[in-house]
Every structure is written in structure tokens, then in C-alpha cells.
Scaffold this motif. Structure first.
Motif: not given
Length: 401
Positions: A290-294, A281-286, A7-14
């Protein structure tokens, strides 16, 4: 198992910062981020949680105690605007055998690793960020040897109050101040001038500090490794500093490699990338990111196919890849269905609002009758063909051949 504990409580920008600098996707910012400090802290936070989870779930090796201390010290040093002499001296005093400290001296573009081996403390330094010119001129990735010069100083010398005090103040000054003599240089109008977009030379750490330590210690051979460095120099406005890959991330990776060794380092990087992918994936990244990371995570696992990857790490990475693929596939199916519904829905609305199917499928050509009648009386004759006779003069008389 480990993913549920991550778990990590970080902002979307970070989180976007972490994705850019860890995975290096094709689409990157075109100038330096304004939140580099917050992004680096988020990166270290995720790394610390991953190392702790990895040690508890996948490895019983005692080296992970040193790894956790190493990452924790990185977090402490980076959360402060500068490394105070007292903070540095305290961290050095509590080092045990095989423990290490890594410091990112950003002002000098240098990384410094201190590792205790029995009754000696080994100092190694290296350049934290390659020069912009080297990155832009490279056709592929840069191939660089790490770490740099290594000097071993006796432990009793290190803990001497006078020596440790002077060393701590030196590190604090190097961390706090940027010296113009080491600033990057560039050619402008035939003159060599200071260039903000060029990397700083790490001479005051890699040369000056190394020279000082050589006077009280001795050079030693340490295990070095070649690393392919992926970096970019991107900007769409010459008045703004370009985007560069995080130099802190490079210092951290080199420090982890020094402490863990090649195999364990690569296994841990697979685990860490999997955790970032799960969080994204949980945070709703575009979906495109996600495809590139995968794909990069899957490629990283494939490159280690000939090595004995721990089963739990392999299962963890496969689960992350499969879940991301399933989510991407579900999103695509939903998008496809919504497009079809919108397309047919708009067609039916137009059709049912007064559109006449019979009128729209009958074409009336009221002025074409006379033209069609005239086509019957057109005399079509074949053109007479003439024999082709070339008029060009032969360049070579065939009779003389």
C-alpha cells in the motif's frame, strides 16, 4: 463519489496480480504466475468498471463511448480462449466513426489496433512485450515509439464478405497458434537455439499482415508517441519461465492512448490507479505494498502538476492517498503500542515471578581483595624518551639542489 460506485468481486490472488502489473512494486514474483489468464481478466474487469465510472462522473466527451466499447471488446476477446473468426468479423462490422478495436495476439507477441476514421479502417500493429535481452540490458526504462506501421483500408473493402472472412480467419489463426519460426532465439554452447524465456518475434502480424494490407490499402501517418516502458525479467529457477510484466496491459494502454490522446489518457490512468488503491485498502493488502502504491499515485499526480487535471479527478486521487496514509499510520500506531505492551508485560511477568531487584543490582567479588590491595604498590615510572634519528639514506642530496 466515484469510489463508492467502484466495486469488483475479484479474488485476492487476482488483485495481487493487478497490483504487480499496474504499479510494478519493488518486490515482484520470481517466476511467471500460474493464473495469468485470471489475472488479466481481473485487470480488464477493473478497467471496464473504471472507464464506465469515469465516463458517468467526470467526462461528457463523446470519445468515452468509443473507450467503453474498446475495453468491452478487450474483455470479450480475452474471456475466450481464442478470437473466433465470427466474433472478430461481428465486432468489425459494427464499428462507427472513431470507434476502435484492440486485440492482444499473445501467441505472436503482437498488439493490433483497428480504428475507423470516416470511410477508412486504420490497422496499426506493434510488439506487445519487449525482448528479454533488451529489458535486462537496459540501465533504465526502455524508450519505445508506439504504435507501429499504419495501413488505411477503405471501409467498403473491409466490409466486403470475402476480404473480411479471410482477414478474420487470419487473425483467428494468429491468435490460436504459435509459429516456431517466430519463436525467441538464444545462444547456447555457441549455437542459436529456440529459447522459451525470450519473447516471440511479432513478424507475422507486424510484417506479414502489414504487407498484405498494404496491397489493398495505403500507408498513412498517424500520431505516434514515445513511451517509457518499465519491465522486468525475474526468475530464481532457470527451469521456470521468468516473470514478465503483462503484455496485455501494454496493448491496452497503447490502445487507450490512441483513442484518448495524451492528456485524457494520463488523467484516466490517475483515476484508475486511485480506484485500485482504494480497493486494495479495503481488501487488506499488506502495508508495504500500500505504501508503494500510495507513493506511485502521488508521484503520478505530481508529474501532471503543470497540466489542467480535472478538479474531481484530483480530489478523488487526493482522497485515496490521504485515506491510505491514515490507514497506514493507524496500523503503525497499533503495532507500536502492541510491541510496547508485550515488552513491558513480559518484563513485569519476569520481575514479579521471584526476581529480586536488590540481589540483581549488587555484585559480590569475593576473590578480588588481594588484587585490589596489590594495585597500591605498583611502581609506575615514565619511560625514557630517545631522540629520533632517521636511518634511511636520502635519495636526493640536498647540497646539490
Amino acid at each position: 463519489m466515484a469510489q463508492l460506485q467502484f466495486r469488483a468481486a475479484i479474488e485476492h490472488e487476482s488483485l495481487e496480480f493487478v497490483i504487480n502489473h499496474v504499479f510494478l512494486p519493488p518486490q515482484l514474483p520470481q517466476n511467471t504466475e500460474e493464473y495469468i489468464g485470471g489475472g488479466d481478466n481481473a485487470l480488464l474487469q477493473l478497467l471496464h468498471q473504471s472507464s464506465d465510472s469515469y465516463a458517468r462522473n467526470f467526462s461528457k466527451n463523446s470519445v468515452w463511448s468509443a473507450v467503453n466499447k474498446l475495453v468491452e471488446q478487450f474483455c470479450i476477446f480475452e474471456n475466450n480462449t481464442s478470437v473466433s473468426a465470427h466474433l472478430f468479423a461481428t465486432a468489425v462490422k459494427v464499428l462507427k466513426d472513431r470507434d476502435a478495436i484492440g486485440i492482444h495476439i499473445k501467441s505472436q507477441n503482437a498488439g493490433l489496433i483497428l480504428r475507423r476514421i470516416e470511410n477508412s479502417l486504420i490497422f496499426t500493429s506493434f510488439e506487445a512485450s519487449p525482448t528479454s535481452s533488451a529489458v535486462t540490458e537496459a540501465i533504465e526504462k526502455l524508450l519505445i515509439s508506439y504504435p507501429g506501421p499504419a495501413i488505411a483500408v477503405a471501409w467498403e473493402t473491409v466490409v466486403d464478405p470475402t476480404f473480411l472472412s479471410r482477414l478474420s480467419k487470419f487473425v483467428e489463426m494468429m491468435k490460436r497458434h504459435q509459429i516456431s519460426a517466430a519463436s525467441g532465439r538464444g545462444q547456447k554452447a555457441g549455437e542459436t537455439l529456440q529459447e522459451e524465456r525470450e519473447s516471440t518475434h511479432p513478424m507475422f502480424v507486424s510484417e506479414l499482415l502489414t504487407g498484405i494490407l498494404r496491397g489493398v490499402g495505403q500507408e498513412v501517418d498517424v500520431e505516434r508517441f514515445m513511451k517509457r516502458i518499465g519491465d522486468e525479467v525475474l526468475w530464481d529457477n532457470a527451469t521456470i519461465l521468468p516473470w514478465r510484466r503483462s503484455s496485455l496491459w501494454l496493448v491496452v494502454r497503447v490502445a487507450l492512448w490512441v483513442v484518448l490522446g495524451q492528456d485524457d489518457y494520463k488523467f484516466f490512468m490517475i483515476f484508475f490507479m486511485a480506484q485500485v488503491l482504494v480497493l486494495s485498502t479495503q481488501r487488506g493488502v499488506k502495508a508495504d505494498r500500500l505504501f508503494v502504491m500510495n507513493a506511485k499515485l502521488a508521484r503520478g499526480v505530481y508529474k501532471l502538476r503543470d497540466q489542467q487535471i480535472p478538479d474531481l479527478i484530483l480530489i478523488d486521487a487526493e482522497r485515496a492517498v490521504e485515506n491510505t496514509y491514515k490507514q497506514l499510520n493507524d496500523e503503525w500506531l497499533q503495532t507500536h503500542c502492541s510491541i510496547r505492551q508485550d515488552l513491558w508485560g513480559s518484563w513485569w511477568t519476569d520481575f514479579s515471578s521471584g526476581t529480586s531487584f536488590m540481589k540483581d543490582t549488587v555484585i559480590t567479588m569475593r576473590n578480588s581483595r588481594e588484587y585490589v590491595k596489590g594495585l597500591r604498590h605498583i611502581n609506575c615510572s615514565r619511560p625514557e624518551r630517545e631522540a629520533f634519528t632517521p636511518r634511511e639514506v636520502r635519495r636526493i642530496d640536498m647540497m646539490d639542489v
